[in-house]
Motif scaffolding. Structure first.
Motif, PDB file in Angstrom:
ATOM      1  N   ILE A 505       0.458  -1.098   0.212  1.00 19.02           N
ATOM      2  CA  ILE A 505       0.313  -0.604   0.257  1.00 19.02           C
ATOM      3  C   ILE A 505       1.042   1.061   0.099  1.00 19.02           C
ATOM      4  CG2 ILE A 505      -1.712   1.445   0.964  1.00 19.02           C
ATOM      5  CD1 ILE A 505      -2.994  -0.951  -0.029  1.00 19.02           C
ATOM      6  N   GLU A 506       0.706   2.426  -0.725  1.00 20.10           N
ATOM      7  CA  GLU A 506       1.273   3.266  -0.982  1.00 20.10           C
ATOM      8  C   GLU A 506       0.461   4.263   0.461  1.00 20.10           C
ATOM      9  OE1 GLU A 506       0.995   6.279  -4.289  1.00 20.10           O
ATOM     10  OE2 GLU A 506       1.402   3.682  -5.692  1.00 20.10           O
ATOM     11  N   THR A 507       2.048   4.504   1.167  1.00 20.51           N
ATOM     12  CA  THR A 507       1.391   5.219   2.262  1.00 20.51           C
ATOM     13  C   THR A 507       2.815   5.445   3.537  1.00 20.51           C
ATOM     14  OG1 THR A 507       0.646   5.186   4.792  1.00 20.51           O
ATOM     15  CG2 THR A 507       1.345   2.648   4.153  1.00 20.51           C
ATOM     16  N   ASN A 509       2.800   4.646   6.536  1.00 21.71           N
ATOM     17  CA  ASN A 509       3.298   4.133   7.901  1.00 21.71           C
ATOM     18  C   ASN A 509       3.655   3.368   7.068  1.00 21.71           C
ATOM     19  OD1 ASN A 509       2.525   2.409   9.877  1.00 21.71           O
ATOM     20  ND2 ASN A 509       0.879   3.220  10.885  1.00 21.71           N
ATOM     21  N   PHE A 510       4.714   2.397   7.654  1.00 23.18           N
ATOM     22  CA  PHE A 510       5.397   1.777   7.149  1.00 23.18           C
ATOM     23  C   PHE A 510       5.261   0.413   7.747  1.00 23.18           C
ATOM     24  CE2 PHE A 510       7.125   1.840  11.955  1.00 23.18           C
ATOM     25  CZ  PHE A 510       7.297   0.723  12.515  1.00 23.18           C
ATOM     26  N   LEU A 511       4.309  -0.279   8.597  1.00 21.92           N
ATOM     27  CA  LEU A 511       3.321  -0.921   9.212  1.00 21.92           C
ATOM     28  C   LEU A 511       1.866  -1.639   7.979  1.00 21.92           C
ATOM     29  CD1 LEU A 511       3.093  -1.390  12.894  1.00 21.92           C
ATOM     30  CD2 LEU A 511       4.724  -2.307  11.730  1.00 21.92           C
ATOM     31  N   ALA A 512       1.874  -0.649   7.665  1.00 19.88           N
ATOM     32  CA  ALA A 512      -0.174  -0.446   6.439  1.00 19.88           C
ATOM     33  C   ALA A 512       1.735  -1.397   4.910  1.00 19.88           C
ATOM     34  CB  ALA A 512       0.220   0.849   6.581  1.00 19.88           C
ATOM     35  N   LYS A 513       3.006  -0.706   4.841  1.00 21.36           N
ATOM     36  CA  LYS A 513       3.224  -1.854   3.934  1.00 21.36           C
ATOM     37  C   LYS A 513       3.566  -3.093   3.990  1.00 21.36           C
ATOM     38  CE  LYS A 513       5.100   3.038   2.400  1.00 21.36           C
ATOM     39  NZ  LYS A 513       7.092   3.639   2.326  1.00 21.36           N
ATOM     40  N   MET A 514       3.283  -3.582   5.361  1.00 17.06           N
ATOM     41  CA  MET A 514       4.174  -4.637   5.403  1.00 17.06           C
ATOM     42  C   MET A 514       3.091  -5.727   5.046  1.00 17.06           C
ATOM     43  SD  MET A 514       6.830  -4.317   8.634  1.00 17.06           S
ATOM     44  CE  MET A 514       7.451  -6.000   9.279  1.00 17.06           C
ATOM     45  N   PHE A 515       1.663  -5.045   4.955  1.00 16.49           N
ATOM     46  CA  PHE A 515       0.634  -6.729   5.056  1.00 16.49           C
ATOM     47  C   PHE A 515       0.077  -6.281   3.986  1.00 16.49           C
ATOM     48  CE2 PHE A 515      -0.391  -4.787   9.202  1.00 16.49           C
ATOM     49  CZ  PHE A 515      -0.909  -5.813   9.602  1.00 16.49           C
ATOM     50  N   HIS A 516       0.203  -7.830   3.389  1.00 18.75           N
ATOM     51  CA  HIS A 516       0.431  -8.485   2.383  1.00 18.75           C
ATOM     52  C   HIS A 516      -1.444  -8.074   1.552  1.00 18.75           C
ATOM     53  CE1 HIS A 516       3.723 -11.562   2.991  1.00 18.75           C
ATOM     54  NE2 HIS A 516       4.130 -10.358   2.940  1.00 18.75           N
ATOM     55  N   HIS A 517      -1.099  -7.259   1.023  1.00 23.11           N
ATOM     56  CA  HIS A 517      -2.844  -6.575   0.035  1.00 23.11           C
ATOM     57  C   HIS A 517      -2.511  -6.442  -1.192  1.00 23.11           C
ATOM     58  CE1 HIS A 517      -2.840  -3.402   4.059  1.00 23.11           C
ATOM     59  NE2 HIS A 517      -4.350  -4.221   3.981  1.00 23.11           N
ATOM     60  N   GLY A 518      -3.201  -6.561  -1.903  1.00 21.05           N
ATOM     61  CA  GLY A 518      -3.815  -6.629  -3.523  1.00 21.05           C
ATOM     62  C   GLY A 518      -4.135  -7.356  -3.877  1.00 21.05           C
ATOM     63  N   ASP A 519      -3.305  -7.474  -5.566  1.00 18.32           N
ATOM     64  CA  ASP A 519      -3.634  -9.253  -6.363  1.00 18.32           C
ATOM     65  C   ASP A 519      -2.729  -9.947  -6.021  1.00 18.32           C
ATOM     66  OD1 ASP A 519      -5.345  -6.824  -7.884  1.00 18.32           O
ATOM     67  OD2 ASP A 519      -4.617  -6.815  -9.452  1.00 18.32           O
ATOM     68  N   LEU A 520      -3.727 -11.214  -6.944  1.00 17.67           N
ATOM     69  CA  LEU A 520      -2.991 -12.673  -6.126  1.00 17.67           C
ATOM     70  C   LEU A 520      -2.176 -12.955  -6.954  1.00 17.67           C
ATOM     71  CD1 LEU A 520      -6.361 -13.204  -4.352  1.00 17.67           C
ATOM     72  CD2 LEU A 520      -4.309 -12.995  -3.157  1.00 17.67           C
ATOM     73  N   ASP A 521      -2.170 -13.290  -8.287  1.00 15.25           N
ATOM     74  CA  ASP A 521      -1.624 -12.877  -9.282  1.00 15.25           C
ATOM     75  C   ASP A 521      -0.248 -12.343  -9.563  1.00 15.25           C
ATOM     76  OD1 ASP A 521      -2.409 -10.400 -10.050  1.00 15.25           O
ATOM     77  OD2 ASP A 521      -3.147 -10.972 -12.103  1.00 15.25           O
ATOM     78  N   PHE A 522       0.714 -13.339 -10.726  1.00 13.13           N
ATOM     79  CA  PHE A 522       2.018 -12.104 -10.987  1.00 13.13           C
ATOM     80  C   PHE A 522       2.234 -11.872 -11.790  1.00 13.13           C
ATOM     81  CE2 PHE A 522       3.355 -15.743  -8.622  1.00 13.13           C
ATOM     82  CZ  PHE A 522       3.709 -15.734  -7.291  1.00 13.13           C
TER      83      PHE A 522
END
Length: 623
Positions: A505-507, A509-522
């Motif tokens: 995530i663009e933020t 907050n370094f913790l938010a960046k560590m969460f595995h959000h977003g698309d699931l494909d390569f």
């Protein structure tokens, strides 16, 4: 005579700090009319009577302190010396500050030193607590520490035995194994003084993009319920006592249905959604936790959108905590908020807003009042007992209501035997934590959980000393199984390890960046490079599923495809080369496309169109 209780050891406290064991049980002290301490035994009284005795002696400030639990940082040598914080948790307070200044006696740990230092530190904080006015012992809590994982919530330490994540146990589907794991983890926790497990997660992974899927038992409510019950019983036993570790099952009433998979730890996601009108399905695993008598419950951050009389987050929501949890389910255990609902967290130049979703306009003190009025007992990740004191003194909150929560918290301490002897034996701890028997059991579970999804022409298991090209695998480990070559072209087979994709995530907050959000494909070059390898040499693909990956092209090109939920290189290679057998079944479906992911409903299980691999799929080696 008004009794002033003081917790004390009859044996020399310093010996306990050094890790020596005692046959002598601690006692209470009675300050008599002459100002002298008379020691008398009280442990024979029923827990309820002991709770009432102690509660009657507590000041309002002491009661308020008990209603808060916060994370602390530890010194590497286990000392309580005040030192500047370093690393990821530098902003965390120290135990002495919370015990001394806030009258708190519930703490949780994140990063921790080795076994000896951790056990020493634990004894040191218990000694400090013993010297307080009432000597109420510390309850130490922790997130999971036993998972072979890079997940931010798996606070693993190499000293503990290492197992697959909850998803792995669901993949194996063996209730007896889950209970065995929990019992082993209980013994290791007990050895270092961890008496409350901030787990298991009873949430359902019905939204595949959610970053916390890896902490669940998957998307099927009935499978999750079986695993949850075994898990809680393994930690707590049939009845919580001095040999048990209290489970704080989370996140009531189910945190899985997050809109587009975004997590409500952060301000970009405040409400979870129920487009399939499937709220009640997410309660099924919690019902199993209640049947196992889970000692505590933690609600999640988000707003259960349009499910209750007001759109406020779970811990502020009286319909959820009082009407549903307390009244419908008759739950009388401890309810603790998730971390950080009241105050903003300041991490250097970054401010992480309090997760007061739906009540952002309330003051911090008003948030505290709303949480208590909702029916919650304890505030996680907070250290502001002064607000509770002020609310009582201002007449906005009755001390009787405070007593209800403190009574539950005291009861748990008595049930755990903390008042009878809170100390651990440091030397014994180093013998118990990570002992060979426990480590071997964890390693065997890693292997059993591996899920075989594709096996063209019975490629697996491999035999003989083949020329192999490996990627994302330790070559030293791989060399024990085959002749490792430097290029795909020189290999008979390639073995590659992948991880489910994610997008930071663009933020700030370094913790938010560590969460595995977003698309699931390569995508892009990463996907092209993988497919190039698969087109160059027959390739065995292993993928770590912390979320359900979207891999149709990779699956089509792979000679064999396996999935893991936290496994070492050796565990994987043992399965590939037939030294162990894959037993796992998918605990969730693998969608066929991101379009299918976007079109599925966040609160409904296995509902994506034409999944690549269905829930429960898993091959085995033929005999």
């Amino acid at each position: 005579m008004k009794i002033s209780f003081r917790y004390a050891l009859l044996a020399i406290p310093l010996a306990a700090v050094l890790g020596l064991s005692f046959a002598t049980r601690p006692a209470y002290r009675d300050l008599n009319k002459n100002g002298k301490m008379d020691v008398y035994e009280d442990a024979s009284k029923p827990v309820a009577a002991r709770v009432n005795d102690l509660l009657s002696q507590m000041t309002l400030e002491e009661k308020a302190g008990m209603m808060f639990i916060n994370g602390v940082r530890l010194n590497d040598d286990g000392s309580l010396e005040e030192r500047p914080g370093t690393g990821m948790f530098a902003f965390a307070p120290t135990a002495p500050a919370l015990i001394r200044d806030k009258k708190m006696n519930h703490l949780n740990i994140w990063a921790a030193p080795g076994t000896k230092a951790l056990a020493t530190w634990y004894n040191n904080i218990q000694k400090m607590a013993e010297e307080s006015r009432l000597g109420i012992p510390i309850t130490l809590a922790s997130d999971p520490r036993h998972y072979f994982s890079n997940n931010i919530f798996a606070m693993s330490a190499e000293t503990f035995s290492q197992w697959p994540e909850q998803l792995g146990f669901a993949a194996i589907g063996d209730e007896a194994l889950t209970r065995k794991f929990a019992d082993i983890a209980r013994q290791e926790y007990l050895a270092v003084g961890i008496r409350e497990a901030l787990h298991p997660m009873a949430d359902l992974a019905t939204e595949p993009r959610w970053p916390r899927v890896s902490g669940t038992f998957g998307e099927d409510a009935n499978l999750s319920a079986k695993m949850i019950k075994a898990y809680v019983l393994g930690f707590q036993g049939a009845t919580l006592d001095k040999n048990g570790v209290a489970c704080m099952t989370k996140h009531f009433s189910g945190g899985g249905p997050q809109k587009e998979g975004l997590d409500p730890h952060f301000e970009f996601q405040k409400g979870q959604v129920y487009p399939g009108n499937n709220f009640n399905y997410h309660l099924i695993p919690f019902e199993a936790a209640f049947a196992a008598k889970t000692a505590a419950i933690m609600p999640y951050y988000g707003v259960p959108t349009d499910q209750t009389s007001e759109n406020v987050a779970f811990s502020f929501n009286k319909d959820i905590i009082t009407k549903l949890l307390r009244e419908k389910y008759k739950y009388d255990g401890v309810v603790c908020t998730d971390w950080g609902l009241i105050t903003d967290a300041k991490m250097g130049n970054v401010v992480w807003p309090a997760r007061a979703w739906g009540v952002e306009k309330l003051s911090e003190k008003e948030r505290v009042l709303k949480v208590i009025n909702a029916g919650v007992d304890q505030f996680g990740g907070e250290s502001v007992p002064d607000y509770v004191v002020a609310l009582v003194k201002e007449g906005q909150l009755s001390e009787k209501r405070v007593d209800e929560s403190v009574r539950r918290l005291l009861r748990q301490k008595f049930e755990l035997g903390l008042f009878d002897n809170p100390y651990v034996d440091v030397d014994k701890a180093t013998q118990i934590v990570g002992k060979d028997e426990f480590k071997k059991a964890g390693e065997a579970a890693q292997r059993r959980a591996i899920t075989l999804l594709k096996n063209d022409a019975k490629t697996l298991p491999l035999s003989g000393k083949k020329k192999i090209f490996v990627q994302n695998i330790d070559k030293t480990v791989a060399a024990q199984y085959g002749e490792v070559v430097d290029t795909p072209e020189a290999a008979e087979l390639a073995i590659i390890r992948l991880k489910t994709p994610w997008v930071p995530i663009e933020t700030e907050n370094f913790l938010a960046k560590m969460f595995h959000h977003g698309d699931l494909d390569f995508k892009g070059k990463e996907k092209d490079d993988i497919l190039k390898l698969l087109n160059t040499v027959p390739t065995i693909v292993d993928i770590y599923l912390d979320r359900p990956a979207v891999i149709p092209e990779i699956s089509a090109k792979a000679k064999a495809l396996v999935a893991n939920y936290g496994a070492s290189d050796a565990a994987l290679l043992d399965v590939i080369f037939g030294k162990a057998k894959p037993e796992g079944k998918l605990p969730f479906e693998l969608p066929s496309s991101m379009e299918a992911v976007r079109n599925q409903k966040e609160d409904v299980p296995y509902d994506s169109k034409d999944p690549l691999y269905k829930f429960g799929f898993g091959l085995s080696y033929s005999k």
